[in-house]
Design a protein around this motif. Structure first.
Motif, mmCIF file in Angstrom:
data_model
loop_
_atom_site.group_PDB
_atom_site.id
_atom_site.type_symbol
_atom_site.label_atom_id
_atom_site.label_comp_id
_atom_site.label_asym_id
_atom_site.label_seq_id
_atom_site.Cartn_x
_atom_site.Cartn_y
_atom_site.Cartn_z
ATOM 1 N N GLY A 25 57.107 19.637 -1.641
ATOM 2 C CA GLY A 25 56.805 19.387 -0.240
ATOM 3 C C GLY A 25 57.226 17.994 0.214
ATOM 4 O O GLY A 25 58.253 17.463 -0.235
ATOM 5 N N THR A 81 53.022 18.747 -3.406
ATOM 6 C CA THR A 81 53.442 20.064 -3.868
ATOM 7 C C THR A 81 52.359 21.067 -3.509
ATOM 8 O O THR A 81 51.195 20.710 -3.327
ATOM 9 C CB THR A 81 53.701 20.081 -5.391
ATOM 10 O OG1 THR A 81 52.468 19.798 -6.069
ATOM 11 C CG2 THR A 81 54.743 19.056 -5.781
ATOM 12 N N TYR A 82 52.764 22.339 -3.439
ATOM 13 C CA TYR A 82 51.847 23.358 -2.958
ATOM 14 C C TYR A 82 51.805 24.559 -3.899
ATOM 15 O O TYR A 82 52.822 24.996 -4.417
ATOM 16 C CB TYR A 82 52.254 23.815 -1.561
ATOM 17 C CG TYR A 82 52.256 22.705 -0.536
ATOM 18 C CD1 TYR A 82 51.067 22.281 0.043
ATOM 19 C CD2 TYR A 82 53.440 22.059 -0.167
ATOM 20 C CE1 TYR A 82 51.049 21.243 0.971
ATOM 21 C CE2 TYR A 82 53.425 21.028 0.763
ATOM 22 C CZ TYR A 82 52.233 20.630 1.321
ATOM 23 O OH TYR A 82 52.218 19.606 2.232
ATOM 24 N N THR A 85 47.565 27.928 0.095
ATOM 25 C CA THR A 85 47.585 27.590 1.521
ATOM 26 C C THR A 85 47.933 26.116 1.700
ATOM 27 O O THR A 85 47.367 25.259 1.028
ATOM 28 C CB THR A 85 46.210 27.892 2.151
ATOM 29 O OG1 THR A 85 45.952 29.299 2.037
ATOM 30 C CG2 THR A 85 46.183 27.510 3.619
ATOM 31 N N LYS A 86 48.846 25.821 2.617
ATOM 32 C CA LYS A 86 49.380 24.468 2.742
ATOM 33 C C LYS A 86 48.638 23.592 3.746
ATOM 34 O O LYS A 86 48.726 22.363 3.657
ATOM 35 C CB LYS A 86 50.858 24.525 3.145
ATOM 36 C CG LYS A 86 51.742 25.218 2.135
ATOM 37 C CD LYS A 86 53.174 25.249 2.635
ATOM 38 C CE LYS A 86 54.087 25.975 1.658
ATOM 39 N NZ LYS A 86 55.488 26.008 2.148
ATOM 40 N N ARG A 87 47.966 24.196 4.698
ATOM 41 C CA ARG A 87 47.366 23.398 5.759
ATOM 42 C C ARG A 87 45.927 23.811 6.038
ATOM 43 O O ARG A 87 45.583 25.005 6.043
ATOM 44 C CB ARG A 87 48.171 23.520 7.060
ATOM 45 C CG ARG A 87 49.511 22.802 7.031
ATOM 46 C CD ARG A 87 49.349 21.295 6.993
ATOM 47 N NE ARG A 87 50.602 20.580 7.117
ATOM 48 C CZ ARG A 87 51.375 20.224 6.096
ATOM 49 N NH1 ARG A 87 51.007 20.556 4.856
ATOM 50 N NH2 ARG A 87 52.492 19.550 6.293
ATOM 51 N N ALA A 103 47.139 18.406 5.072
ATOM 52 C CA ALA A 103 47.812 19.145 4.012
ATOM 53 C C ALA A 103 46.822 19.423 2.886
ATOM 54 O O ALA A 103 45.946 18.610 2.593
ATOM 55 C CB ALA A 103 48.993 18.344 3.483
ATOM 56 N N ALA A 105 47.224 19.851 -0.835
ATOM 57 C CA ALA A 105 48.349 19.668 -1.751
ATOM 58 C C ALA A 105 47.922 19.138 -3.113
ATOM 59 O O ALA A 105 46.910 18.451 -3.254
ATOM 60 C CB ALA A 105 49.357 18.704 -1.134
ATOM 61 N N ASN A 137 43.581 28.756 -2.948
ATOM 62 C CA ASN A 137 44.142 27.613 -3.668
ATOM 63 C C ASN A 137 43.526 27.544 -5.063
ATOM 64 O O ASN A 137 42.443 26.984 -5.243
ATOM 65 C CB ASN A 137 43.868 26.311 -2.912
ATOM 66 C CG ASN A 137 45.106 25.773 -2.215
ATOM 67 O OD1 ASN A 137 46.152 25.592 -2.840
ATOM 68 N ND2 ASN A 137 45.005 25.525 -0.915
#
Length: 273
Positions: A25, A81-82, A85-87, A103, A105, A137
């Protein structure tokens, strides 16, 4: 230092962070670290460290947790890095129109010597944070739980404090009743509980694992329901009667009965007798 060693170190640094199957990311420099599990980049992007949590505010060890995070990440270059879910998107505060965003992450930090390290690994290994996987996550939960177990056994960091030892079933039930919250709410207390399953019941859309040790008037259960139940990929829930377990999740109350809600199988560990 020999030329071969210099070349090897240069090559290792050039390879960059070993992110495995995580998705690469954003990059940036950390300008602020707070709450033991939150960063801010020079771009203004706020980062919640995925799969972990740390004491906050006036909680015991909160100041030390923030200090560890600052020592490891503040003013350093990082790579996000992911693995899920990113957000995170929250409601706007009073007077704000745009929603809050951060984020979610895994963060890799470049040290002064050029070595990259995984920030979550360091925080959990030092006992500065505990593992908190979620249904969206949990890519590195197994690795982090192993690190947490070692830190707990060695009583490193927060694990040396009585407040963070695994709660008994009775203590968890009392806390749930005092908070009187829905376990799906963000402010529901999150706890690690150890005990034995007295009766595992599985229904069409949910499961309830009643625990030994609760008061008769306030039975306590581990519950899985909705999409979390449909996506369950852990042990056969119906077979867990009699098993000793360590569970982590949000405490809630449903129909006047206390419970701990499980989102994902990584939140339930089967312990040896």
């Amino acid at each position: 230092m020999t030329a071969v060693l210099v070349f090897a170190l240069t090559l290792l640094t050039a390879c960059g962070p070993q992110i495995g199957d995580l998705e690469r990311g954003e990059e940036g420099r950390v300008v602020r670290a707070y709450n033991g599990d939150t960063l801010e980049l020079d771009s203004g992007l706020r980062i919640f460290l995925a799969e972990i949590d740390a004491p906050q505010g006036e909680a015991p060890y909160a100041a030390q947790a923030q200090g560890e995070l600052e020592a490891l990440a503040l003013h350093r270059e990082v790579l996000l890095t992911y693995g899920g879910t990113k957000r995170w998107v929250g409601r706007p505060r009073d007077g704000e129109e745009a929603p809050r965003e951060a984020a979610l992450a895994h963060v890799f930090v470049k040290s002064e010597g050029g070595r990259w390290f995984w920030l979550q690994h360091e925080l959990v290994a030092r006992g500065a944070a505990y593992v908190r996987p979620r249904h969206n996550n949990h890519a590195r939960a197994a690795d982090l739980l192993e690190l947490e177990a070692r830190a707990r056994e060695s009583e490193r960091g927060l694990w040396a404090r009585r407040e963070y030892r695994a709660a008994t079933v009775r203590a968890a039930a009392t806390l749930a009743m005092e908070a009187n919250a829905n376990c799906l709410r963000g402010d529901a207390p999150y706890r690690i509980v150890e005990g034995r399953i007295a009766d595992a019941r599985v229904f069409d859309r949910r499961a309830s694992l009643a625990m030994e040790g609760a008061q008769e008037e306030a039975p306590f259960a581990l519950v899985i329901f909705g999409e979390n139940f449909s996506a369950w990929d852990g042990p056969n829930l119906a077979s867990l009667t009699g098993a000793r377990v360590r569970a982590r999740g949000s405490l809630g109350v449903y129909r006047d009965e206390p419970q701990l809600c499980l989102e994902h199988s990584s939140q339930l560990e089967i312990l040896a007798d």
